[in-house]
Design a protein around this motif. Structure first.
Motif, PDB file in Angstrom:
ATOM      1  N   TYR A   2       0.798  -1.224   0.000  1.00 58.31           N
ATOM      2  CA  TYR A   2       0.000   0.000   0.000  1.00 58.31           C
ATOM      3  C   TYR A   2       0.831   1.275   0.000  1.00 58.31           C
ATOM      4  N   ALA A   3       2.156   1.150  -0.045  1.00 59.89           N
ATOM      5  CA  ALA A   3       2.996   2.338  -0.152  1.00 59.89           C
ATOM      6  C   ALA A   3       2.690   3.114  -1.425  1.00 59.89           C
ATOM      7  N   VAL A   4       2.180   2.431  -2.447  1.00 61.12           N
ATOM      8  CA  VAL A   4       1.825   3.121  -3.685  1.00 61.12           C
ATOM      9  C   VAL A   4       0.705   4.127  -3.455  1.00 61.12           C
ATOM     10  N   PHE A   5      -0.148   3.893  -2.457  1.00 61.28           N
ATOM     11  CA  PHE A   5      -1.183   4.868  -2.109  1.00 61.28           C
ATOM     12  C   PHE A   5      -0.636   5.930  -1.155  1.00 61.28           C
ATOM     13  N   THR A   6      -0.037   5.499  -0.050  1.00 63.85           N
ATOM     14  CA  THR A   6       0.394   6.467   0.958  1.00 63.85           C
ATOM     15  C   THR A   6       1.482   7.397   0.425  1.00 63.85           C
ATOM     16  N   SER A   7       2.347   6.909  -0.457  1.00 60.89           N
ATOM     17  CA  SER A   7       3.398   7.763  -1.011  1.00 60.89           C
ATOM     18  C   SER A   7       2.838   8.842  -1.919  1.00 60.89           C
ATOM     19  N   ASN A   8       1.601   8.658  -2.364  1.00 60.32           N
ATOM     20  CA  ASN A   8       0.922   9.660  -3.176  1.00 60.32           C
ATOM     21  C   ASN A   8      -0.119  10.437  -2.369  1.00 60.32           C
ATOM     22  N   GLY A   9       0.006  10.386  -1.050  1.00 64.72           N
ATOM     23  CA  GLY A   9      -0.857  11.174  -0.192  1.00 64.72           C
ATOM     24  C   GLY A   9      -2.274  10.664  -0.081  1.00 64.72           C
ATOM     25  N   LYS A  10      -2.487   9.368  -0.383  1.00 61.18           N
ATOM     26  CA  LYS A  10      -3.825   8.782  -0.333  1.00 61.18           C
ATOM     27  C   LYS A  10      -3.913   7.824   0.852  1.00 61.18           C
ATOM     28  N   PRO A  11      -4.959   7.945   1.662  1.00 61.24           N
ATOM     29  CA  PRO A  11      -5.031   7.123   2.872  1.00 61.24           C
ATOM     30  C   PRO A  11      -5.370   5.672   2.589  1.00 61.24           C
ATOM     31  N   VAL A  12      -4.915   4.823   3.492  1.00 67.89           N
ATOM     32  CA  VAL A  12      -5.254   3.397   3.478  1.00 67.89           C
ATOM     33  C   VAL A  12      -5.968   3.092   4.785  1.00 67.89           C
ATOM     34  N   PHE A  13      -7.247   2.728   4.677  1.00 73.60           N
ATOM     35  CA  PHE A  13      -8.079   2.419   5.828  1.00 73.60           C
ATOM     36  C   PHE A  13      -8.091   0.907   6.015  1.00 73.60           C
ATOM     37  N   ASN A  14      -7.481   0.456   7.105  1.00 77.51           N
ATOM     38  CA  ASN A  14      -7.266  -0.969   7.342  1.00 77.51           C
ATOM     39  C   ASN A  14      -8.026  -1.436   8.571  1.00 77.51           C
ATOM     40  N   ALA A  15      -8.572  -2.652   8.492  1.00 76.29           N
ATOM     41  CA  ALA A  15      -9.252  -3.272   9.635  1.00 76.29           C
ATOM     42  C   ALA A  15      -8.612  -4.611   9.943  1.00 76.29           C
ATOM     43  N   GLU A  16      -8.406  -4.881  11.222  1.00 74.58           N
ATOM     44  CA  GLU A  16      -7.873  -6.149  11.698  1.00 74.58           C
ATOM     45  C   GLU A  16      -8.851  -6.734  12.705  1.00 74.58           C
ATOM     46  N   TYR A  17      -8.893  -8.102  12.774  1.00 71.32           N
ATOM     47  CA  TYR A  17      -9.936  -8.764  13.551  1.00 71.32           C
ATOM     48  C   TYR A  17      -9.435  -9.785  14.573  1.00 71.32           C
ATOM     49  N   LEU A  18      -8.153 -10.100  14.611  1.00 73.68           N
ATOM     50  CA  LEU A  18      -7.675 -11.160  15.487  1.00 73.68           C
ATOM     51  C   LEU A  18      -7.940 -10.855  16.955  1.00 73.68           C
ATOM     52  N   ALA A  19      -8.261 -11.894  17.715  1.00 74.83           N
ATOM     53  CA  ALA A  19      -8.520 -11.734  19.150  1.00 74.83           C
ATOM     54  C   ALA A  19      -7.285 -11.221  19.884  1.00 74.83           C
ATOM     55  N   VAL A  20      -6.091 -11.603  19.424  1.00 72.12           N
ATOM     56  CA  VAL A  20      -4.883 -11.138  20.110  1.00 72.12           C
ATOM     57  C   VAL A  20      -4.710  -9.635  19.971  1.00 72.12           C
ATOM     58  N   TYR A  21      -5.197  -9.075  18.854  1.00 72.30           N
ATOM     59  CA  TYR A  21      -5.177  -7.623  18.711  1.00 72.30           C
ATOM     60  C   TYR A  21      -6.240  -6.984  19.602  1.00 72.30           C
ATOM     61  N   ARG A  22      -7.407  -7.589  19.614  1.00 75.52           N
ATOM     62  CA  ARG A  22      -8.492  -7.047  20.448  1.00 75.52           C
ATOM     63  C   ARG A  22      -8.081  -7.013  21.916  1.00 75.52           C
ATOM     64  N   ASP A  23      -7.490  -8.102  22.395  1.00 79.64           N
ATOM     65  CA  ASP A  23      -7.156  -8.237  23.809  1.00 79.64           C
ATOM     66  C   ASP A  23      -5.749  -7.734  24.141  1.00 79.64           C
ATOM     67  N   ASN A  24      -4.986  -7.370  23.115  1.00 80.29           N
ATOM     68  CA  ASN A  24      -3.588  -6.948  23.281  1.00 80.29           C
ATOM     69  C   ASN A  24      -2.766  -8.032  23.961  1.00 80.29           C
ATOM     70  N   THR A  25      -3.023  -9.280  23.585  1.00 83.29           N
ATOM     71  CA  THR A  25      -2.311 -10.418  24.166  1.00 83.29           C
ATOM     72  C   THR A  25      -0.823 -10.309  23.878  1.00 83.29           C
ATOM     73  N   GLY A  26      -0.033 -10.330  24.926  1.00 82.85           N
ATOM     74  CA  GLY A  26       1.410 -10.225  24.753  1.00 82.85           C
ATOM     75  C   GLY A  26       1.854  -8.952  24.070  1.00 82.85           C
ATOM     76  N   GLY A  27       1.050  -7.909  24.163  1.00 79.82           N
ATOM     77  CA  GLY A  27       1.388  -6.638  23.504  1.00 79.82           C
ATOM     78  C   GLY A  27       1.177  -6.665  22.003  1.00 79.82           C
ATOM     79  N   ALA A  28       0.338  -7.614  21.518  1.00 80.28           N
ATOM     80  CA  ALA A  28       0.148  -7.755  20.068  1.00 80.28           C
ATOM     81  C   ALA A  28      -0.435  -6.493  19.433  1.00 80.28           C
ATOM     82  N   ARG A  29      -1.401  -5.868  20.113  1.00 85.99           N
ATOM     83  CA  ARG A  29      -1.979  -4.655  19.535  1.00 85.99           C
ATOM     84  C   ARG A  29      -0.988  -3.496  19.578  1.00 85.99           C
ATOM     85  N   ASP A  30      -0.201  -3.424  20.613  1.00 85.18           N
ATOM     86  CA  ASP A  30       0.816  -2.383  20.679  1.00 85.18           C
ATOM     87  C   ASP A  30       1.774  -2.508  19.499  1.00 85.18           C
ATOM     88  N   ALA A  31       2.214  -3.738  19.206  1.00 84.89           N
ATOM     89  CA  ALA A  31       3.123  -3.962  18.085  1.00 84.89           C
ATOM     90  C   ALA A  31       2.434  -3.657  16.759  1.00 84.89           C
TER      91      ALA A  31
END
Length: 291
Positions: free
Chosen positions: A231-260
């Protein structure tokens, strides 16, 4: 091959393909060229909203719309969201992007009867009520043009057409990567003619070819599948990339997963959210630190 993992009633997770297949397809592809009255005046030709690369967002397609998030943009369902709800978000200073499926028929939509038998191919795996569409069909294009007109009439600032990478699936049709490029460019042209911004949903193999025609990108799970670098082809041209993630480890920040995750998202200048699979507004974690 990574298979689709989920779908709510108005959206689905797109099938992923192997890295080698994506590279080969990308190289091949690059060679190819009902909502009430409209109180929103038509913009001058060539003028439409273009979100900045740091635009914050919320994505909710089902459930009671939660309108209190302090973000610049909401992405909502075209058919299920009323013109009044869109106007309410805009009066609070939000831009509104309206979601619809451009590459599949959905038998619960109001305009489903307009699709001809020849327009509809194989069912989408695991997604009852949906069938792939022939993107070469003039009737399919007419229906999508009407949906864009509906988005304009309802007052949407932009649109998010889904299922625009059918050429990577067993659709029941013989259309090619070039046919997909033509269809996706058609959608962008028709949106812009109506003063609407348009986002490219997934279709990672054709990002470089389609970036000039689209104003932003919407991605699902590029962090999980290690695809965000494309997606650098979008961001390098000033266009946003709207991303969604769904893993439970991200939701719960298991082991700092969401922080990373958020550290990586900020480094790549991506607008990453951790959301429920149902996109029902039940929880939200933003790497932009908005509530």
């Amino acid at each position: 091959m990574k298979l689709p993992t989920w779908q709510g009633p108005f959206f689905r997770r797109c099938t992923r393909v192997t890295t080698a297949w994506l590279v080969a397809t990308a190289l091949a592809s690059c060679g190819g060229g009902g909502g009430g009255g409209n109180s929103h005046p038509e913009p001058p030709a060539g003028v439409w909203w273009r979100p900045a690369v740091d635009t914050t967002w919320q994505w909710q397609l089902t459930g009671t719309l939660q309108t209190a998030h302090d973000v610049a943009m909401y992405d909502v369902d075209l058919f299920e969201t009323s013109a009044a709800a869109i106007a309410g978000l805009q009066s609070a200073g939000r831009k509104v992007v309206c979601y619809f499926s451009a590459g599949s028929s959905e038998d619960w939509r109001d305009d489903h009867a307009q699709f001809e038998a020849a327009d509809q191919g194989n069912p989408l795996d695991e997604w009852p009520g949906e069938r792939w569409l022939d993107v070469r069909s003039s009737n399919v294009r007419r229906i999508m043009s009407d949906r864009l007109e509906l988005a304009k009439t309802k007052g949407c600032d932009g649109v998010e057409p889904d299922n625009v990478e059918g050429y990577t699936h067993a659709t029941g049709f013989a259309f090619t990567a070039q046919d997909q490029l033509d269809f996706n460019r058609y959608l962008a042209e028709q949106a812009h003619q109506r003063g609407l911004a348009i986002g490219l949903k997934n279709d990672i193999a054709q990002l470089a070819a389609l970036e000039p025609h689209f104003d932003f990108a919407v991605n699902e799970q590029c962090h999980e599948y290690d695809e965000c670098g494309s997606y650098a082809v979008f961001t390098s041209n000033g266009k946003p990339v709207f991303n969604a993630e769904y893993l439970a480890v991200y939701r719960d920040n298991t082991g700092g997963a969401r922080d990373a995750l958020c550290t990586a998202a900020r480094a790549a200048d991506l607008r990453t959210l951790v959301l429920p699979l149902a996109l029902d507004g039940s929880f939200r974690h933003s790497c932009d630190a908005t509530p």
